[in-house]
Scaffold this active site. Structure first.
Site, PDB file in Angstrom:
ATOM      1  CG  ASP A  71      34.366 -41.437  70.646  1.00 12.33           C
ATOM      2  OD1 ASP A  71      34.649 -42.130  71.641  1.00 12.33           O
ATOM      3  OD2 ASP A  71      33.911 -41.911  69.593  1.00 12.33           O
TER       4      ASP A  71
ATOM      5  CD  GLU B 238      40.063 -47.319  70.900  1.00 10.65           C
ATOM      6  OE1 GLU B 238      40.034 -47.748  69.731  1.00 10.65           O
ATOM      7  OE2 GLU B 238      39.177 -47.575  71.737  1.00 10.65           O
TER       8      GLU B 238
END
Length: 517
Positions: free
Chosen positions: A22, A184
């Site tokens: 991420d 997302e």
């Protein structure tokens, strides 16, 4: 004869290997700063610095105090800190993320990237993966992925006051992606007259993709790119898989680049990735007003001015006054559990829990960063129980342990815990070594004797002292995400579950490093 053109500079992916998922990046002048998810580990949100997007050095952790990172003692593995975003605005650094185990979304700030970072300012917003962006009027917009489950509404956007933790407008539905699961990882960017909304969808497994939409305002309406996803390796045999959760950055001379997570699965079908989701870098091109990327290769053309990649030192002799930022522990690291002062030049660890199979143990480790690696420690053990462990979570770890005059290799795989092999050790300091070796080094004869395909991504060998023969060898697939599930990767570390132990040094690096003795 015309001399050959010099070979264009290149770099190897991943640029930050090992469990560093991420990624989010920002540039301040000629300096780049990048953060990653840390899940249940403390300290949280590793922070890296680079001058060329290729060579990264960890300079700290954003969440390095318990007041910033409240994690319950029984927080589940792969819970904790999800998907940070780092930005620079108004002379300050801003980091926003989600603590899924306590409190939800929050913001911390700092004048300098190395810190100190503030205590959290909590935002009354649901969901995960928050992002911050400012418009020309100074309004701050937070895009985030709506709560998973029956109330999931894709990506939402709210206008917020990040200093006060107040929601000023919204949240309102923005874009639910192209119809794949789990839209997302949103990031908002102002490029020219357009706002771009970059997201991930398809799940963070092999179907992971990057998609983009644009609007004239953060309020929308959002127009999807004519060709989405703008990046995907799904259903290919590319050695890089699970490409997604991306962030964009520009260089001082106007080049566009993307950082993203991806994996390197190996072994027999369905293949296994053991290092976790890693940070990759890839160039971005613009076509008809839309960003396009990919494929993401293991070797890429380097950014202008990038220096040749160098491997950072991996050895720690514990001579510094504090622990280096690479050292992490599950959930917390109580002050009384470790010391560098009790025995100068040694790391002392004191037992806080009786087993690695449950939360609460004393464990200090670092992410495995090399598919083929060698990790060694010098352990001076007392009458207790201590050793070196390769950890994915409480239910999946391999331990090389010294206790009661014996060294033992212990395998914890799901509900099963087994002592695999033992041998006597003499009192006093002893060297413990764990190597990881790819399955391709197994012989055809070994495969034939087993009656199985060589399915493992790697094999782990456990050595005691100078003995070249391993005490045991174990299949690495059981310390993979495909077996254990979750979002993390291997962490190799020192532990004590009874009494006190001292570690003189810790060394982790490539298996075939010619500089390693």
């Amino acid at each position: 004869m015309t001399p050959p053109k010099p070979e264009a500079p290149s770099y190897d992916n991943p640029v930050i290997p090992g469990f560093h998922p991420d990624p989010s990046v920002c540039r301040v002048g000629e300096d780049y700063y990048l953060v990653c998810s840390s899940f249940e580990y403390f300290p949280g949100v590793p922070l890296f610095h680079s001058r060329d997007l290729v060579n990264w050095r960890q300079v700290g952790n954003v969440l390095d105090r318990p007041s910033q990172l409240p994690l319950p003692a029984d927080a589940m593995a792969s819970d904790g800190i999800y998907a940070p975003t780092i930005r620079h605005h108004g002379g300050r650094f801003w980091m926003i993320t989600t603590n899924v185990s306590h409190g939800g979304n929050f913001v911390v700030t700092a004048e300098r990237p190395e810190g100190p970072w503030s205590d959290p300012v909590w935002l009354d917003l649901p969901g995960i993966d928050p992002d911050l962006a400012w418009d020309e009027d100074g309004n701050c917009w937070c895009a985030f992925a709506g709560a998973h489950g029956p109330d999931f509404h894709g990506v939402q956007v709210a206008r917020v006051d990040p200093e006060a933790g107040k929601v000023l407008e919204g949240p309102s539905p923005a874009w639910a992606g192209t119809g794949l699961q789990w839209p997302e990882a949103p990031h908002l960017y102002r490029v020219g007259e357009w706002w771009y909304l970059l997201i991930a969808e398809g799940g963070t497994e092999r179907g992971h993709t990057v998609a983009v939409a644009r609007a004239r305002s953060p309020r929308g309406p959002w127009e999807p790119a004519p060709v989405n996803p703008v990046l995907s390796h799904r259903s290919t045999n590319h050695p890089v898989q699970s490409t997604g959760h991306a962030d964009l950055v520009t260089t001082p001379d106007g080049e566009w680049w993307m950082v993203l997570l991806a994996t390197r699965p190996v072994g027999y079908s369905p293949k296994f990735h053991v290092l976790g989701r890693e940070t990759f870098l890839t160039p971005v091109r613009w076509e008809d007003g839309w960003p396009r990327v990919g494929p993401v290769n293991l070797r890429e053309r380097a950014p202008s001015g990038a220096r040749p990649a160098r491997v950072a030192p991996q050895r720690d002799d514990f001579d510094a006054p504090g622990l280096a930022p690479q050292w992490i522990s599950p959930r917390s690291r109580p002050d009384g559990s470790w010391s560098l002062a009790e025995r100068p030049g040694w790391l002392a660890l004191h037992a806080t829990g009786p087993t690695l199979d449950r939360p609460g143990c004393t464990f200090v480790g670092r992410r495995q960063q090399h598919p083929e690696s060698r990790t060694a420690v010098l352990l001076d053990h007392g009458p207790g129980r201590a050793g070196l462990s390769v950890r994915l979570d409480e239910g999946h770890h391999y331990d090389l342990e010294v206790a009661d005059g014996q060294a033992a290799v212990i395998a914890r795989i799901g509900p099963l815990r087994q002592v695999v092999a033992t041998r006597p050790v003499v009192p006093g300091p002893v060297t413990l070594v764990i190597t990881t070796r790819s399955a391709r080094r197994w012989t055809e004869g070994e495969e034939a004797r087993s009656g199985l395909h060589v399915a493992a991504p790697d094999h782990l060998a456990f050595h005691v002292g100078e003995d070249p023969e391993p005490l045991a060898e174990l299949d690495g697939r059981y310390l993979s995400t495909e077996v254990a599930t979750g979002f993390t990767g291997r962490v190799i570390g020192m532990y004590v579950t009874e009494g006190t132990a001292w570690f003189d040094w810790f060394d982790h690096g490539p298996l075939d490093d010619p500089d390693r003795t």
